[in-house]
Design an enzyme around this catalytic site. Sequence first.
Site, short mmCIF file in Angstrom:
data_model
loop_
_atom_site.label_atom_id
_atom_site.label_comp_id
_atom_site.label_asym_id
_atom_site.label_seq_id
_atom_site.Cartn_x
_atom_site.Cartn_y
_atom_site.Cartn_z
N TYR A 132 1.72 69.12 49.06
CA TYR A 132 2.55 69.46 50.22
C TYR A 132 1.81 70.50 51.05
O TYR A 132 1.63 71.63 50.63
CB TYR A 132 3.89 70.00 49.74
N LYS A 157 1.61 65.27 51.88
CA LYS A 157 2.78 65.45 52.72
C LYS A 157 2.56 66.65 53.62
O LYS A 157 2.18 67.73 53.16
CB LYS A 157 4.02 65.65 51.84
#
Length: 308
Positions: A132, A157
């Site tokens: 992330y 992400k």
Amino acid sequence: MLDGVLFFPVTPFTASSEVDYDLLAAHIAKGVDAGPGGVFIACGTGEFHALELEEFGKIVRTAVDVVAGRVPVYAGAGGSVAQAKAFAVAAKANGADGILLLPPYLVTMPQAGLVNYTKAVAASSDLPLIVYNRGNARFTEESAVEVAQLPTVVGFKDGTGDLDQVGRIVRAVLDALEPSGKPFQFFNGLPTAEVSQQAYRAIGVTLYSSATFAFAPELALAFYRSLDSGNEKLTAALLREFFHPLVRLRDKVPGYAVSLIKAGVTMEGIEAGPVRPPLVDISAPHLEELTAIVAAGRAVLADELAVH
């Protein structure tokens, strides 16, 4: 490989701030019945930052049992390297299909440190892992390529919104992985990702997390389908009447990216309870605004159905 709208459940708490596992199961069941492409349990929307390890394990097990293999279940892990490893191990032990690696706690770090953090957590479990890119965990092209080549890292992400940088990371990672043919996916992880998804699609990022799906899955699915089919009129109407007003409301109070979603889940019939500190619950006037925003979004869908 993940596909479709990604469901990020909230974590229901009782008035005394205990996890309500029965309501959690009902919330997940309702969401999965609506047809997401995957469930991301105990992540940002699920208040990962406020959970302890035993609670986390039970939450993951609840999700896995309810989903029963219909779609993949990813669980959050993050914080200190020791905590992240412990949560990754618990995710595996409780049946999760993968891990979303949230940023390390507080510290700023050189890129080598971010890579080492990812390697340490990835080594603690053989589950597929999505990194992330947000907060203090911001990858460069070089570090993103390095972690993408780790055997269990399967996705990236983004929660920064830096489309220039993310576009270069997408290209660099895909070029680096092309000789091996390793499958790899990219995700838009900005809050209320729908409002930025047109821009992300332009750089090849077609997947995104939808907090809206947790309380208004029909609106989230309608937007996904309108974007995918090129229905520009419906896409614009949903943005104008629902998603943009939701973002304006979200931005009024820090932490409303979670609090609004929990209020929406309660509004739709499953008592999600309060948020845990340091977040705060939605105010009564803001709840009225949220109710009106959801009604406006549903009016858009009703108009669309009337036409067709």
